[in-house]
Design a protein around this motif. Structure first.
Motif, PDB file in Angstrom:
ATOM      1  N   ILE A 155      40.360 -86.755  35.296  1.00  0.00           N
ATOM      2  CA  ILE A 155      40.558 -88.187  35.055  1.00  0.00           C
ATOM      3  C   ILE A 155      39.341 -88.981  35.517  1.00  0.00           C
ATOM      4  CG2 ILE A 155      43.088 -88.255  35.076  1.00  0.00           C
ATOM      5  CD1 ILE A 155      41.123 -89.176  38.178  1.00  0.00           C
TER       6      ILE A 155
ATOM      7  N   GLU B 184      41.803 -92.673  39.517  1.00  0.00           N
ATOM      8  CA  GLU B 184      41.853 -91.811  40.701  1.00  0.00           C
ATOM      9  C   GLU B 184      43.136 -92.040  41.503  1.00  0.00           C
ATOM     10  OE1 GLU B 184      39.288 -93.508  39.653  1.00  0.00           O
ATOM     11  OE2 GLU B 184      37.625 -92.080  39.457  1.00  0.00           O
TER      12      GLU B 184
ATOM     13  N   LEU C 261      45.832 -89.853  40.262  1.00  0.00           N
ATOM     14  CA  LEU C 261      45.736 -88.454  40.689  1.00  0.00           C
ATOM     15  C   LEU C 261      46.212 -88.296  42.138  1.00  0.00           C
ATOM     16  CD1 LEU C 261      44.929 -85.538  40.188  1.00  0.00           C
ATOM     17  CD2 LEU C 261      42.560 -86.142  40.727  1.00  0.00           C
ATOM     18  N   LEU C 262      45.791 -89.213  43.002  1.00  0.00           N
ATOM     19  CA  LEU C 262      46.206 -89.125  44.406  1.00  0.00           C
ATOM     20  C   LEU C 262      47.722 -89.285  44.518  1.00  0.00           C
ATOM     21  CD1 LEU C 262      43.368 -91.082  46.259  1.00  0.00           C
ATOM     22  CD2 LEU C 262      43.519 -88.661  45.681  1.00  0.00           C
TER      23      LEU C 262
ATOM     24  N   ARG D 140      49.454 -86.056  43.328  1.00  0.00           N
ATOM     25  CA  ARG D 140      49.403 -85.005  44.354  1.00  0.00           C
ATOM     26  C   ARG D 140      50.418 -85.291  45.451  1.00  0.00           C
ATOM     27  NH1 ARG D 140      42.752 -84.867  44.780  1.00  0.00           N
ATOM     28  NH2 ARG D 140      42.384 -83.478  42.989  1.00  0.00           N
TER      29      ARG D 140
ATOM     30  N   ARG E  69      40.503 -73.477  46.195  1.00  0.00           N
ATOM     31  CA  ARG E  69      39.319 -73.527  45.337  1.00  0.00           C
ATOM     32  C   ARG E  69      38.485 -72.262  45.560  1.00  0.00           C
ATOM     33  NH1 ARG E  69      37.608 -79.974  44.814  1.00  0.00           N
ATOM     34  NH2 ARG E  69      39.553 -80.501  43.751  1.00  0.00           N
TER      35      ARG E  69
ATOM     36  N   ARG F 140      41.658 -76.454  50.892  1.00  0.00           N
ATOM     37  CA  ARG F 140      41.443 -77.866  51.203  1.00  0.00           C
ATOM     38  C   ARG F 140      42.793 -78.548  51.404  1.00  0.00           C
ATOM     39  NH1 ARG F 140      39.682 -82.293  46.561  1.00  0.00           N
ATOM     40  NH2 ARG F 140      39.867 -84.118  47.901  1.00  0.00           N
TER      41      ARG F 140
ATOM     42  N   TYR G 166      41.920 -89.972  52.512  1.00  0.00           N
ATOM     43  CA  TYR G 166      42.448 -90.313  51.194  1.00  0.00           C
ATOM     44  C   TYR G 166      43.749 -91.086  51.252  1.00  0.00           C
ATOM     45  CZ  TYR G 166      39.184 -87.278  48.685  1.00  0.00           C
ATOM     46  OH  TYR G 166      38.070 -86.721  48.136  1.00  0.00           O
TER      47      TYR G 166
ATOM     48  N   ASP H  44      36.585 -81.711  49.754  1.00  0.00           N
ATOM     49  CA  ASP H  44      36.113 -82.278  48.488  1.00  0.00           C
ATOM     50  C   ASP H  44      34.605 -82.073  48.363  1.00  0.00           C
ATOM     51  OD1 ASP H  44      36.148 -83.812  46.087  1.00  0.00           O
ATOM     52  OD2 ASP H  44      35.422 -85.546  47.227  1.00  0.00           O
TER      53      ASP H  44
ATOM     54  N   GLU I 109      43.864 -77.402  37.902  1.00  0.00           N
ATOM     55  CA  GLU I 109      42.813 -78.211  37.280  1.00  0.00           C
ATOM     56  C   GLU I 109      41.458 -77.677  37.709  1.00  0.00           C
ATOM     57  OE1 GLU I 109      41.945 -82.025  39.040  1.00  0.00           O
ATOM     58  OE2 GLU I 109      43.265 -81.687  40.740  1.00  0.00           O
TER      59      GLU I 109
ATOM     60  N   SER J 176      37.829 -77.957  39.425  1.00  0.00           N
ATOM     61  CA  SER J 176      37.482 -78.765  40.596  1.00  0.00           C
ATOM     62  C   SER J 176      36.593 -79.951  40.255  1.00  0.00           C
ATOM     63  CB  SER J 176      36.777 -77.894  41.639  1.00  0.00           C
ATOM     64  OG  SER J 176      37.643 -76.867  42.048  1.00  0.00           O
TER      65      SER J 176
HETATM   66  C1  IPM Z   1      38.581 -83.749  43.165  1.00  0.00           C
HETATM   67  C2  IPM Z   1      38.202 -85.177  42.843  1.00  0.00           C
HETATM   68  C3  IPM Z   1      39.240 -86.150  43.373  1.00  0.00           C
HETATM   69  C4  IPM Z   1      39.246 -86.000  44.888  1.00  0.00           C
HETATM   70  C5  IPM Z   1      39.035 -87.628  42.983  1.00  0.00           C
HETATM   71  C6  IPM Z   1      38.907 -87.808  41.509  1.00  0.00           C
HETATM   72  C7  IPM Z   1      40.144 -88.485  43.507  1.00  0.00           C
HETATM   73  O1  IPM Z   1      36.933 -85.464  43.312  1.00  0.00           O
HETATM   74  O2  IPM Z   1      39.682 -83.325  42.768  1.00  0.00           O
HETATM   75  O3  IPM Z   1      37.779 -83.042  43.775  1.00  0.00           O
HETATM   76  O4  IPM Z   1      38.398 -86.585  45.570  1.00  0.00           O
HETATM   77  O5  IPM Z   1      40.112 -85.295  45.390  1.00  0.00           O
END
Ligand code: IPM
Ligand code: NAD
Ligand code: MN
Length: 363
Positions: free
Chosen positions: A75, A94, A97-98, A101, A111, A140, A147, A252, A282, A284
């Motif tokens: 995204i 973003e 996505l947060l 999660r 990862r 991670r 975050y 990250d 997804e 990375s």
């Molecule tokens: C990742 C990305 C995300 C993060 C962003 C897009 C919020 O950089 O998945 O590594 O920082 O976690």
């Protein structure tokens, strides 16, 4: 015949291009292995903002929850340039996505950075450093830290002041710690916990809890390292690492570095997991606005993420292994997207969709 439901979230930029290729591979392997996959595709990130005014519509979240696993692309747009970045922070891609999660309880992000022997020419490190290659599992922490702390921009004494809170609760450290120790046990017994305990209280708590876990888990050789020197050591001697565990922001940053020494951000898959088999998979890397829409992105990180999905969420271990083998074969046959193409004899430059087709053909 087993049927599994998967929610696909293509997202933005190269997201739709790479997810399309991973779906091709998943559909083919399901056929070959005799199970079936039911895909539901939903809008997410900037694409969802354009359609519904928010990055994570309720309908998208519900569809994820109703599935056995989520296959995501990426995204976001050009930060600060795309119109999405004139929206309030909590409405940006973003934030979706947060929130996803967090709401799905996906606190553990795996990862794996493996340098395939066929990709040595794509690795920027010297041959004597690469040696016989490396295979590092980064764990991670994904729903804590900077975050998810409080943020604010205020005015104090006539100037702007910005705050981002870095917060970790003991139980959040302990639950990622237990996973890290058990993964380390399964992968040779060495664990490196990365923190900044010389400066941060959150890291001092992290180190204290890991030290305690280490006393309980005698079979694992635990080492603590500071994040700055870890960034250095990763390029000086990557073979020194087997399993790395670290907090959200450090993970990250270090994972992008690991991706590059493993050849490309386009090669690094990821799995985001919680307490049960459900997971979100997804690549990375991000939406790569610089190459989006050109059919030149590397779909292998997404295809390898799909292999993790098969193994972890669906328990289809043989199917997962077959996908990984197909990727290795493609690399051995010289199949390369632009990011991993070195021009050496025997390499064939492929587009994103040709790479997907090539993997399918090797299955
Ligand atoms: C990742 C990305 C995300 C993060 C962003 C897009 C919020 O950089 O998945 O590594 O920082 O976690
Ligand atoms: P990026 O990861 O999108 O790209 C960094 C570099 O890596 C670019 O040169 C890009 O072309 C290259 N790259 C990434 N994936 C590739 C692939 N599969 N094949 C070939 N090359 C690839 O990082 P960025 O440019 O800093 O960020 C762009 C956007 O992506 C931002 O909006 C950011 O927030 C978002 N982002 C999203 C995710 C995610 O969805 N999980 C992850 C990281 C960044
Ligand atoms: Mn990142």
């Amino acid at each position: 015949k087993m049927q599994y439901s998967i929610c696909a979230l293509p997202g933005d930029g190269i997201g739709p291009e790479i997810v399309r290729e991973a779906r091709k591979v998943l559909e083919k392997i399901a056929d070959l292995e005799g199970f079936s996959l039911k895909f539901t595709e939903k809008a997410f990130g900037g694409a969802a903002i354009d359609l519904y005014g928010e990055p994570l519509p309720e309908d998208t979240l519900e569809a994820c929850k109703a599935s056995e696993a989520v296959l995501m692309g990426s995204i976001g747009g050009k930060v600060g340039v795309s119109p999405w970045y004139s929206l309030p922070v909590e409405k940006r891609p973003e934030a979706g996505l947060l929130s996803l999660r967090k709401q799905l309880g996906l606190f553990c992000n795996l990862r794996p950075a493996k340098l395939y022997k066929e990709l040595r020419d794509a690795c920027p490190l010297k041959e004597e450093i690469i040696g016989d290659g490396f295979d590092i599992m980064m764990i991670r922490e994904l729903t804590g830290g900077l975050y998810f702390g409080k943020r604010s921009i205020t005015e104090e004494n006539g100037e702007e002041v910005a705050r981002d809170e870095l917060i970790y609760r003991a139980h959040e450290i302990e639950r990622i710690g237990r996973i890290a120790f058990s993964l380390a046990k399964a992968r040779g017994g060495k664990l490196c916990s990365v923190d900044k305990a010389n400066v941060l209280d959150s890291s001092r708590l992290w180190r204290k809890i890991f030290t305690k876990l280490g006393e309980e888990e005698k079979e694992v050789e635990l080492r603590h390292a500071l994040v700055d020197s870890t960034a250095m050591e990763l390029v000086r001697n990557p073979r020194n690492f087997s399993v790395i565990v670290t907090e959200n922001m450090f993970g990250d940053i270090l994972s992008d570095e690991m991706a590059e020494i493993a050849g490309s951000l386009g090669m690094l898959p990821s799995a985001s997991l919680g307490e049960n088999a459900f997971g979100l998979y997804e690549p990375s890397g991000g939406s790569a606005p610089d190459i989006a829409g050109q059919n030149i992105a590397n779909p292998l990180a997404t295809i390898l993420s799909a292999a993790m999905l098969l193994e972890i969420s669906l328990g289809e271990k043989k199917a997962a292994a077959r996908v990984e083998n197909a990727v290795e074969k493609v690399l051995a046959l010289g199949g390369r997207t632009k990011d991993i193409f070195s021009g050496k004899e025997g390499e064939k430059l492929l587009s994103c969709s040709e790479m997907g087709d090539f993997v399918v053909a090797q299955l």
